[in-house]
Scaffold this motif. Structure first.
Motif, PDB file in Angstrom:
ATOM      1  N   LEU A 154       3.744  -8.903 -14.412  1.00 33.85           N
ATOM      2  CA  LEU A 154       4.663  -9.476 -13.428  1.00 33.85           C
ATOM      3  C   LEU A 154       5.475  -8.392 -12.725  1.00 33.85           C
ATOM      4  O   LEU A 154       5.801  -8.519 -11.539  1.00 33.85           O
ATOM      5  CB  LEU A 154       5.580 -10.486 -14.116  1.00 33.85           C
ATOM      6  CG  LEU A 154       4.871 -11.741 -14.648  1.00 33.85           C
ATOM      7  CD1 LEU A 154       5.849 -12.630 -15.389  1.00 33.85           C
ATOM      8  CD2 LEU A 154       4.189 -12.505 -13.515  1.00 33.85           C
ATOM      9  N   ASP A 155       5.796  -7.329 -13.443  1.00 35.68           N
ATOM     10  CA  ASP A 155       6.464  -6.194 -12.804  1.00 35.68           C
ATOM     11  C   ASP A 155       5.554  -5.560 -11.759  1.00 35.68           C
ATOM     12  O   ASP A 155       5.989  -5.251 -10.631  1.00 35.68           O
ATOM     13  CB  ASP A 155       6.855  -5.168 -13.864  1.00 35.68           C
ATOM     14  CG  ASP A 155       7.392  -3.885 -13.253  1.00 35.68           C
ATOM     15  OD1 ASP A 155       8.460  -3.936 -12.611  1.00 35.68           O
ATOM     16  OD2 ASP A 155       6.740  -2.832 -13.402  1.00 35.68           O
ATOM     17  N   ARG A 194       6.188  -5.328  -7.638  1.00 33.86           N
ATOM     18  CA  ARG A 194       6.169  -4.056  -6.909  1.00 33.86           C
ATOM     19  C   ARG A 194       5.136  -4.079  -5.780  1.00 33.86           C
ATOM     20  O   ARG A 194       5.401  -3.592  -4.666  1.00 33.86           O
ATOM     21  CB  ARG A 194       5.894  -2.908  -7.873  1.00 33.86           C
ATOM     22  CG  ARG A 194       7.091  -2.584  -8.762  1.00 33.86           C
ATOM     23  CD  ARG A 194       6.696  -1.937 -10.083  1.00 33.86           C
ATOM     24  NE  ARG A 194       5.955  -0.683  -9.922  1.00 33.86           N
ATOM     25  CZ  ARG A 194       5.412  -0.023 -10.957  1.00 33.86           C
ATOM     26  NH1 ARG A 194       5.531  -0.505 -12.193  1.00 33.86           N
ATOM     27  NH2 ARG A 194       4.764   1.110 -10.740  1.00 33.86           N
ATOM     28  N   LEU A 195       3.989  -4.650  -6.052  1.00 31.67           N
ATOM     29  CA  LEU A 195       2.964  -4.751  -5.023  1.00 31.67           C
ATOM     30  C   LEU A 195       3.341  -5.769  -3.955  1.00 31.67           C
ATOM     31  O   LEU A 195       3.211  -5.515  -2.754  1.00 31.67           O
ATOM     32  CB  LEU A 195       1.622  -5.121  -5.662  1.00 31.67           C
ATOM     33  CG  LEU A 195       0.934  -4.012  -6.456  1.00 31.67           C
ATOM     34  CD1 LEU A 195      -0.067  -4.597  -7.446  1.00 31.67           C
ATOM     35  CD2 LEU A 195       0.240  -3.041  -5.509  1.00 31.67           C
ATOM     36  N   GLY A 196       3.813  -6.933  -4.401  1.00 26.92           N
ATOM     37  CA  GLY A 196       4.152  -7.987  -3.458  1.00 26.92           C
ATOM     38  C   GLY A 196       5.252  -7.606  -2.496  1.00 26.92           C
ATOM     39  O   GLY A 196       5.275  -8.066  -1.339  1.00 26.92           O
ATOM     40  N   ASP A 198      -0.268   1.614 -14.576  1.00 27.69           N
ATOM     41  CA  ASP A 198       1.132   1.564 -14.152  1.00 27.69           C
ATOM     42  C   ASP A 198       1.407   2.621 -13.087  1.00 27.69           C
ATOM     43  O   ASP A 198       2.058   2.350 -12.071  1.00 27.69           O
ATOM     44  CB  ASP A 198       2.059   1.765 -15.350  1.00 27.69           C
ATOM     45  CG  ASP A 198       3.513   1.591 -14.976  1.00 27.69           C
ATOM     46  OD1 ASP A 198       3.931   0.442 -14.709  1.00 27.69           O
ATOM     47  OD2 ASP A 198       4.250   2.601 -14.930  1.00 27.69           O
ATOM     48  N   ALA A 199       0.916   3.821 -13.296  1.00 25.35           N
ATOM     49  CA  ALA A 199       1.115   4.884 -12.317  1.00 25.35           C
ATOM     50  C   ALA A 199       0.380   4.599 -11.016  1.00 25.35           C
ATOM     51  O   ALA A 199       0.798   5.067  -9.944  1.00 25.35           O
ATOM     52  CB  ALA A 199       0.650   6.213 -12.902  1.00 25.35           C
ATOM     53  N   ALA A 200      -0.712   3.825 -11.087  1.00 24.48           N
ATOM     54  CA  ALA A 200      -1.509   3.551  -9.889  1.00 24.48           C
ATOM     55  C   ALA A 200      -0.898   2.480  -9.000  1.00 24.48           C
ATOM     56  O   ALA A 200      -1.248   2.392  -7.813  1.00 24.48           O
ATOM     57  CB  ALA A 200      -2.919   3.132 -10.294  1.00 24.48           C
ATOM     58  N   VAL A 201       0.014   1.680  -9.534  1.00 23.11           N
ATOM     59  CA  VAL A 201       0.559   0.555  -8.767  1.00 23.11           C
ATOM     60  C   VAL A 201       1.227   1.029  -7.479  1.00 23.11           C
ATOM     61  O   VAL A 201       1.014   0.455  -6.397  1.00 23.11           O
ATOM     62  CB  VAL A 201       1.540  -0.257  -9.633  1.00 23.11           C
ATOM     63  CG1 VAL A 201       2.347  -1.237  -8.776  1.00 23.11           C
ATOM     64  CG2 VAL A 201       0.790  -1.013 -10.720  1.00 23.11           C
ATOM     65  N   ASP A 202       2.028   2.069  -7.555  1.00 21.57           N
ATOM     66  CA  ASP A 202       2.808   2.492  -6.391  1.00 21.57           C
ATOM     67  C   ASP A 202       1.989   3.263  -5.362  1.00 21.57           C
ATOM     68  O   ASP A 202       2.479   3.522  -4.259  1.00 21.57           O
ATOM     69  CB  ASP A 202       4.003   3.331  -6.852  1.00 21.57           C
ATOM     70  CG  ASP A 202       4.987   2.510  -7.670  1.00 21.57           C
ATOM     71  OD1 ASP A 202       5.168   1.319  -7.344  1.00 21.57           O
ATOM     72  OD2 ASP A 202       5.533   3.047  -8.645  1.00 21.57           O
TER      73      ASP A 202
END
Length: 326
Positions: free
Chosen positions: A145-146, A150-152, A117-121
């Motif tokens: 999906l969250d 955020r990535l999309g 989760d922390a790596a997504v941003d």
């Protein structure tokens, strides 16, 4: 090449037996019975069959899918469709993901499931295996999906490998694969026991599917593979019976391992545990004609699939008891 399950020829070369029980792959040992094929499956060029795509979309609940020559083909192709990016891959997991992304100039990071989760941003691409191979860890679809949203929103991708997802359909995000940034990989090799077909599907938005199809080129999936998979994906009675059978097999395996003080995690198709002496355990089982999957590095431990018959279950139980009593 990376090390994988299977390799019974290597097992025979090393240990000199011909009575192997192969528990190394996590593939359903009671695979779908391949039908007799029409002549044109062999003789005509294998253009994509729209009926196969429709059957796959119905089975996986996806809005659109691209047939590929096993999910391995997509795993190798996706890194070529992006400029060098910051890529985070769940670890430990199916090693081909990191291997493929590491070839094309991407900045690679491996992250535990609790760190994703922390790596997504801080990533442009995140790759997750769900349920995980080999540990069986899972991530709720709402969280996936969250992450995809955020990535999309910044042109990134979430790649979700659901190769072992058939035994837990509630985990799947295939129904949402049309949204920007979400790419879902599915396989007919595991649940259907048809690894030799080399057939999988990719769910994504139209632009991604078009780009991937263009990269993979014409006739990517053989005619026989398409014909067999079409029947398998439409055979709802076999699917229901197999789901129940695998659930029962998975429960029996958990109980068998627990009786030998092995606390394993996994799916109905495979179980994994951190083994303190994995090489010795692997050699012990191999000397008894049981081929399991040895992990030496990040997921240091053992993974085993389901035996094909009662005799196989009995051989496995005896070998485990001998290991436990050594």
């Amino acid at each position: 090449m990376l090390e994988h399950g299977g390799k019974l020829r290597e097992a025979a070369r090393l240990y000199g037996r011909d009575d192997w029980i192969d528990l190394s792959t996590g593939i359903n040992p009671h695979g779908y019975p391949a039908p007799a094929l029409p002549a044109d499956a062999w003789h005509r060029l294998p253009e994509p069959d729209p009926e196969l795509v429709a059957a796959a979309c119905a089975y996986y609940g996806a809005p659109a899918l691209l047939p590929v020559a096993g999910t391995q083909a997509a795993i190798q192709a996706l890194p070529r469709l992006r400029a060098p990016s910051r890529v985070t891959i769940s670890a430990p997991s199916y090693a081909e993901h990191a291997h493929a992304w590491g070839k094309y100039g991407h900045v690679l990071r491996l992250a535990a499931y609790t760190e994703l989760d922390a790596a997504v941003d801080s990533s442009e691409v995140v790759v997750v295996v769900n349920p995980n191979n080999p540990t069986g860890e899972t991530i709720a679809p709402e969280r996936l999906l969250d992450w995809a949203a955020r990535l999309g929103a910044r042109g990134g991708w979430l790649v979700v490998d659901e190769a072992f997802g058939d035994t837990d359909p509630a985990l799947s995000v295939a129904a949402n694969a049309g949204q920007a940034g979400l790419i879902v990989l599915r396989s007919v090799g595991k649940f259907f026991g048809l690894a030799g077909l080399r057939l999988g599907f990719v769910g994504a938005d139209a632009a991604m599917l078009h780009a991937l199809a263009d990269l993979l080129g014409p006739w990517a999936v053989s005619g026989p593979a398409q014909a067999v998979a079409l029947q398998a994906l439409r055979d709802h009675d076999w699917q229901r019976t197999t789901y129940v059978r695998l659930e029962a097999g998975g429960k029996r395996m958990r109980e068998l391992l627990a009786a030998q003080d092995i606390r394993a995690a996994g799916t109905p198709l495979f179980h994994w545990w951190p083994e303190t002496r994995p090489e010795a355990f692997h050699a012990h089982m191999a000397s008894r004609g049981i081929w399991c999957r040895l992990f030496r590095e990040a997921a240091r431990g053992i993974r085993i699939g389901l035996p094909p018959n009662e005799a196989g279950w009995q051989r496995l139980e005896s070998a485990l008891q001998e290991w436990n009593n050594r």
